[in-house]
Design an enzyme around this catalytic site. Structure first.
Site, short mmCIF file in Angstrom:
data_model
loop_
_atom_site.label_atom_id
_atom_site.label_comp_id
_atom_site.label_asym_id
_atom_site.label_seq_id
_atom_site.Cartn_x
_atom_site.Cartn_y
_atom_site.Cartn_z
N LEU A 23 -40.99 40.46 -13.40
CA LEU A 23 -41.40 39.39 -14.31
C LEU A 23 -42.13 40.03 -15.48
CD1 LEU A 23 -42.82 36.50 -12.07
CD2 LEU A 23 -40.82 36.39 -13.56
N ASP A 24 -41.81 39.60 -16.70
CA ASP A 24 -42.51 40.12 -17.87
C ASP A 24 -44.00 39.78 -17.78
OD1 ASP A 24 -40.21 41.12 -19.03
OD2 ASP A 24 -39.75 39.24 -20.06
#
Length: 327
Positions: free
Chosen positions: A67-68
């Site tokens: 996940l960013d």
């Protein structure tokens, strides 16, 4: 009088140095299972993994699907033997809720980038729904420059930070669900269920470009990874506040990653042979065989011990795939 210069010349003064305290590190221990973490905004997936690994004092760990940093939500963390099955989650469909900021484009496609362009936003819901229809089903996506995909051994984001843009080939992905949730200009909220390899940042940008105004993601929250759900997660803050035994109780068993596959139960003798990597002809044995061929999870019947995963092939041949040690 006393001659200090002569004293200093012939004498050595002993000045004690402060004692350094040796902090004894707690040795890491084998921990096996799956922790569903609600990743906070601002944390990289790897930083969140390192924090959770330290809190659980685990020897081996890995995350499944990055996940960013600006994104939040479900980040499954695998510990010990569960890491052998993390690939299944990397390949699983994923579901997100995202807020697309229409009319503003950034160089990263999210809130962390620099604004490149600002255009007026004058759309109604009917126009938006018409554009969304173009992005449902099988589509092509060009991976973003700000991504971890590698070119010549170096991630694309390193080129991007150096001001270099490289040609990228469009890749097929599938948008299983693209659901309109709400629109309060310029913010468009969507639910998205997609195949592996889909960049929601790119999807948001492409929707904005199709509307003619550009866009970037204002927020992104992952709610599902395969059959795993956000509502079963724990936050890092809550995990930190717990004691060791409470943290251990949060771990789902290793086979939580395999629960969507049919099961095969083996006798002790067959289990021994399976763990040796032997292919087994189940048609010759008294084993209940699933109706469909394909991936299965395999247990020792006597104690329900997970042995690993396998491929059930024609003629009821069980071919070992990933085996686990006794846990």
């Amino acid at each position: 009088g006393i001659c200090f210069s002569s004293i200093s010349a012939c004498c050595t003064f002993y000045i004690p140095t402060p004692m350094t305290t040796q902090v004894k590190k707690t040795p890491r221990v084998p921990v096996h299972g799956v922790l569903l973490l609600d990743k906070p905004v601002g944390w990289s997936s790897n930083d969140a993994l390192i924090k959770a690994k330290r809190l659980l004092n685990a020897l081996k760990a890995g995350h499944t699907g990055t996940l960013d940093p600006f994104a939040t939500g479900l980040l499954p963390l695998c510990f010990g033997e569960a890491t052998k099955f993390s690939q299944d989650l990397l390949e699983a469909d994923k579901t997100y809720q995202t807020v697309v900021h229409l009319g503003v484009s950034t160089n990263t496609g999210d809130t962390e980038g620099e604004v490149l362009q600002t255009l007026p936003v004058e759309f109604n819901v009917t126009q938006i729904e018409e554009v969304l229809g173009k992005f449902r089903g099988d589509i092509l996506q060009v991976p973003p420059m700000y991504s971890a995909l590698k070119r010549d051994g170096k991630p694309l984001y390193e080129y991007a930070r150096a001001g270099i843009t490289l040609e990228r080939e469009a890749r097929p992905v599938t948008i299983h669900l693209l659901e309109f949730v709400s629109y309060e200009a310029p913010f468009l909220t969507l639910n998205v269920r997609c195949s592996k390899g889909t960049y929601i940042r790119v999807l948001g940008e492409d929707i904005g470009n199709a509307l003619g105004c550009g866009a970037h993601l204002n927020a992104l929250r992952r709610t599902h990874v395969g059959h795993l759900l956000l509502e079963n997660t724990v936050t890092l803050e809550a995990l930190t506040a717990m004691d060791e035994s409470q943290r251990a109780q949060l771990l789902a068993p290793v086979d939580a990653l395999l629960s969507s596959f049919p099961e095969v139960l083996l006798s002790d003798d067959l289990a021994r042979r399976f763990l040796q990597g032997q292919r087994l002809a189940l048609g010759k044995e008294e084993v209940q065989i699933p109706e469909q061929f394909g991936r299965v999870r395999v247990y020792r019947e006597s104690n329900r011990q997970l042995l690993g995963s396998a491929q059930l092939q024609e003629y009821a041949i069980l071919a070992p795939e990933r085996l686990i040690s006794t846990v």
